[in-house]
Write a protein that holds these residues in place. Structure first.
Motif, PDB file in Angstrom:
ATOM      1  N   SER A   1       0.840  -1.200   0.000  1.00 18.73           N
ATOM      2  CA  SER A   1       0.000   0.000   0.000  1.00 18.73           C
ATOM      3  C   SER A   1       0.875   1.250   0.000  1.00 18.73           C
ATOM      4  O   SER A   1       1.947   1.275   0.599  1.00 18.73           O
TER       5      SER A   1
ATOM      6  N   TYR B   1      -6.964   4.386   4.580  1.00 18.60           N
ATOM      7  CA  TYR B   1      -6.161   3.163   4.572  1.00 18.60           C
ATOM      8  C   TYR B   1      -7.061   1.936   4.523  1.00 18.60           C
ATOM      9  O   TYR B   1      -8.098   1.877   5.182  1.00 18.60           O
ATOM     10  N   SER B   2      -6.629   0.931   3.770  1.00 13.54           N
ATOM     11  CA  SER B   2      -7.368  -0.325   3.666  1.00 13.54           C
ATOM     12  C   SER B   2      -6.387  -1.474   3.828  1.00 13.54           C
ATOM     13  O   SER B   2      -5.446  -1.621   3.034  1.00 13.54           O
TER      14      SER B   2
ATOM     15  N   ASP C   1      -6.640  -4.577   3.284  1.00 10.78           N
ATOM     16  CA  ASP C   1      -6.611  -5.611   2.253  1.00 10.78           C
ATOM     17  C   ASP C   1      -5.815  -5.201   1.011  1.00 10.78           C
ATOM     18  O   ASP C   1      -5.739  -5.954   0.034  1.00 10.78           O
TER      19      ASP C   1
ATOM     20  N   ALA D   1     -13.008   7.032   1.585  1.00  8.65           N
ATOM     21  CA  ALA D   1     -12.266   5.785   1.770  1.00  8.65           C
ATOM     22  C   ALA D   1     -12.419   4.878   0.544  1.00  8.65           C
ATOM     23  O   ALA D   1     -11.450   4.255   0.083  1.00  8.65           O
ATOM     24  N   ASP D   2     -13.625   4.807   0.012  1.00 13.07           N
ATOM     25  CA  ASP D   2     -13.871   3.990  -1.178  1.00 13.07           C
ATOM     26  C   ASP D   2     -13.104   4.522  -2.384  1.00 13.07           C
ATOM     27  O   ASP D   2     -12.523   3.758  -3.163  1.00 13.07           O
TER      28      ASP D   2
ATOM     29  N   LYS E   1      -9.345   3.718  -2.012  1.00 15.50           N
ATOM     30  CA  LYS E   1      -9.057   2.320  -2.333  1.00 15.50           C
ATOM     31  C   LYS E   1      -9.037   2.092  -3.838  1.00 15.50           C
ATOM     32  O   LYS E   1      -8.160   1.395  -4.371  1.00 15.50           O
TER      33      LYS E   1
END
Length: 535
Positions: A337, A346-347, A349, A485-486, A489
């Motif tokens: 990331s 932050y994600s 996955d 957030a979406d 990502k």
């Protein structure tokens, strides 16, 4: 310091018995020294101009002298500073009430005129703070203690951004021909590069580049320091790891920002030393020239980095876990990331890296027409990040497995940053911290196509994806944090698919200090002496 010149002659070893013995003759901390807080790290401050170089250590020093309208407290929450309150007047205007009876180090009164001037100055082309000026159109004086900050549209990260815009005295700047920030990358010399006039808790006493910087307590500061007994702070750049550690062990230095990771276990065993560590919101990554048709520094002809298969081959060859273990001694968080866990958006996955696969990487190189590999120079700082040069050397060794012949060009930060900021590079290592703690700062500065304002200000590779650009532009005004957030990502997934960058790890930062020292450890890796206490 006499200590530094003396010990350089015998600094080849690190924490050995002979080093301890050779240093035993140096004087210990005396009662008279108790009011002086002495700290060090491997590199020096680049400039004293608060709007010239957006770099971690530089900003840390500026925080001692200059102040913003709002700042981050001990828990990193936004708190009042030179403004006492703020109100959203309308979607594009925020009104700030300024702190009364604040004076600069030269005795001048702080006022709305200074805020307007400082905002305007930070918007100048020579400013390296354009990422923090995202969406800001202007500052308007309402009265002597009231200012409106006007944005182009809704600005969900305005307060985060303003924590990094430090206020200057307009009259002092104009008097010293410093209306615009120093153009550091083009080696401009200005009065503000070595002289200051802020409102902060410390006053610049002496500035000797690459030797030491000394600040003294500001008796007229409006705030309160944790230890009123500290009346002087001395910063000394000490590049050599052994010298820096030895200075700490003998008490010549009270605090080291960046102890060598290989020495941390030994330091933890010493009762005279205290280690505080935590994750930094900084990600280290590799970037490469994807814009030019031919490399500036490498094999001539077709630019291999323009072919995604070459970039994929590099990703499948570089072993971030090996760097984590062998180079960083496990003081890092391997990642895929481009933003760290502390950053909004932050994600988890997105962290998983593809497995190292040399056979697949060689096939990708062959398919791209580079079966015999190519030559390239990797620009690398040798005194900015933890084990930065060692990381570059390790990467060069790994890429040799697929016949990418890397020449590591390591240099001090004072030379490194102007070089890459002028895009005079074919491949480079960069560590990106996020003072705003919001993903927009990374996406706009690093991933977005270079353009106006803060767009692509630290994108020196020519990486460009129109879909990423559209997402970044949407993030500038999107106030719904779930949607933000979406969007973040989505942009990071696009960058991963492009192999636009090759992340290595999120940096873990150990701080080392004498056992009688107390400081506030921060995820932005900034030591602030106003919170330091000598017990």
């Amino acid at each position: 310091m006499e200590f530094v010149s003396a010990i350089k002659k015998s600094a080849a070893t690190l924490l050995t018995t002979s080093v301890f013995a050779s240093l035993a003759g140096f004087s210990a901390i005396t009662e008279a020294d108790a009011k002086t807080f002495r700290w060090a790290s491997q590199g020096d401050v680049l400039t004293m101009d608060p709007h010239s170089q957006n770099e971690g250590l530089n900003n840390s020093m500026s925080d001692h002298i200059y102040e913003p309208l709002v700042n981050r407290g001990k828990t990193m929450a936004i708190e009042p500073c030179l403004s006492t309150s703020w109100t959203q007047v309308n979607p594009t205007t925020m009104r700030f009430k300024l702190r009364d009876k604040v004076v600069y180090h030269d005795g001048a009164s702080f006022s709305a005129d200074d805020v307007v001037f400082s905002i305007t100055r930070a918007l100048e082309k020579t400013s390296d703070f354009s990422a923090y000026m995202q969406g800001i159109k202007e500052a308007k004086k309402i009265d002597n203690l009231t200012v409106d900050i006007v944005s182009d549209g809704p600005s969900p990260t305005l307060l985060d951004q303003l924590t990094e815009i430090r206020m200057m005295n307009k009259a002092w700047a104009l008097k010293n021909n410093a209306q615009k920030p120093q153009d550091f990358k083009n080696k401009e010399e200005t009065y503000t590069a070595r002289n200051t006039n802020g409102t902060g808790p410390f006053i610049l006493k002496t500035r000797e580049p690459d030797v030491k910087t000394v600040v003294t307590a500001n008796p007229k500061w409006w705030g309160k320091r944790d230890s009123a007994s500290i009346d002087e702070v001395v910063y000394t750049p000490i590049k050599n790891n052994a010298t820096r550690v030895s200075a700490l062990l003998t008490g010549e230095i009270d605090f080291v920002l960046d102890p060598p990771v290989q020495d941390v276990p030994k330091l933890k065993e010493d009762k005279a030393i205290k280690i505080v560590e935590g994750n930094e919101n900084r990600t280290l990554f590799l970037n490469f020239d994807q814009g030019r048709d031919e490399l500036l520094y490498g094999t001539k002809g077709k630019n291999p980095f323009k072919d995604i298969r070459v970039r994929q081959a590099m990703l499948q060859t570089i072993d971030a876990n090996a760097i984590h273990i062998s180079v960083m001694r496990k003081l890092s968080l391997p990642t895929m990331s481009m933003i760290a866990p502390q950053v909004r958006g932050y994600s988890a996955d997105l962290e998983k890296r593809p497995p190292v696969d040399i056979a697949k990487a060689k096939k990708l190189m062959a398919d791209a027409g580079f079966a015999s590999g190519f030559d390239v120079t990797l620009d690398c700082p040798d005194n900015r990040y933890i084990n930065d040069q060692a990381i570059c050397v390790a990467v060069a060794g790994m890429l040799a497995k697929i016949d990418i012949r890397v020449k590591v060009n390591a240099m001090p930060r004072a030379l490194y940053f102007p070089k890459i900021q002028n895009s005079d590079t074919s491949m480079y290592l960069l560590g990106w911290g996020v003072p705003t703690f919001d993903s927009l700062y990374t996406l706009q500065s690093i991933l977005r196509t270079k353009g106006q304002g803060g767009d692509g200000t630290w994108n020196f590779s020519g990486y460009s994806n129109t879909k990423v650009d559209a997402i970044v532009d949407q993030l500038k005004t999107e106030v719904d944090f779930k949607k933000r957030a979406d969007l973040t990502k989505e942009a990071l997934l696009l960058d991963q698919a492009d192999v636009g960058h090759i992340p290595f790890h999120h940096q873990v930062i150990p701080w080392a200090m004498r056992s009688n020292i107390t400081v506030v450890h921060r995820p932005d890796n900034r030591m602030n002496a106003k919170w330091a206490v000598i017990n």
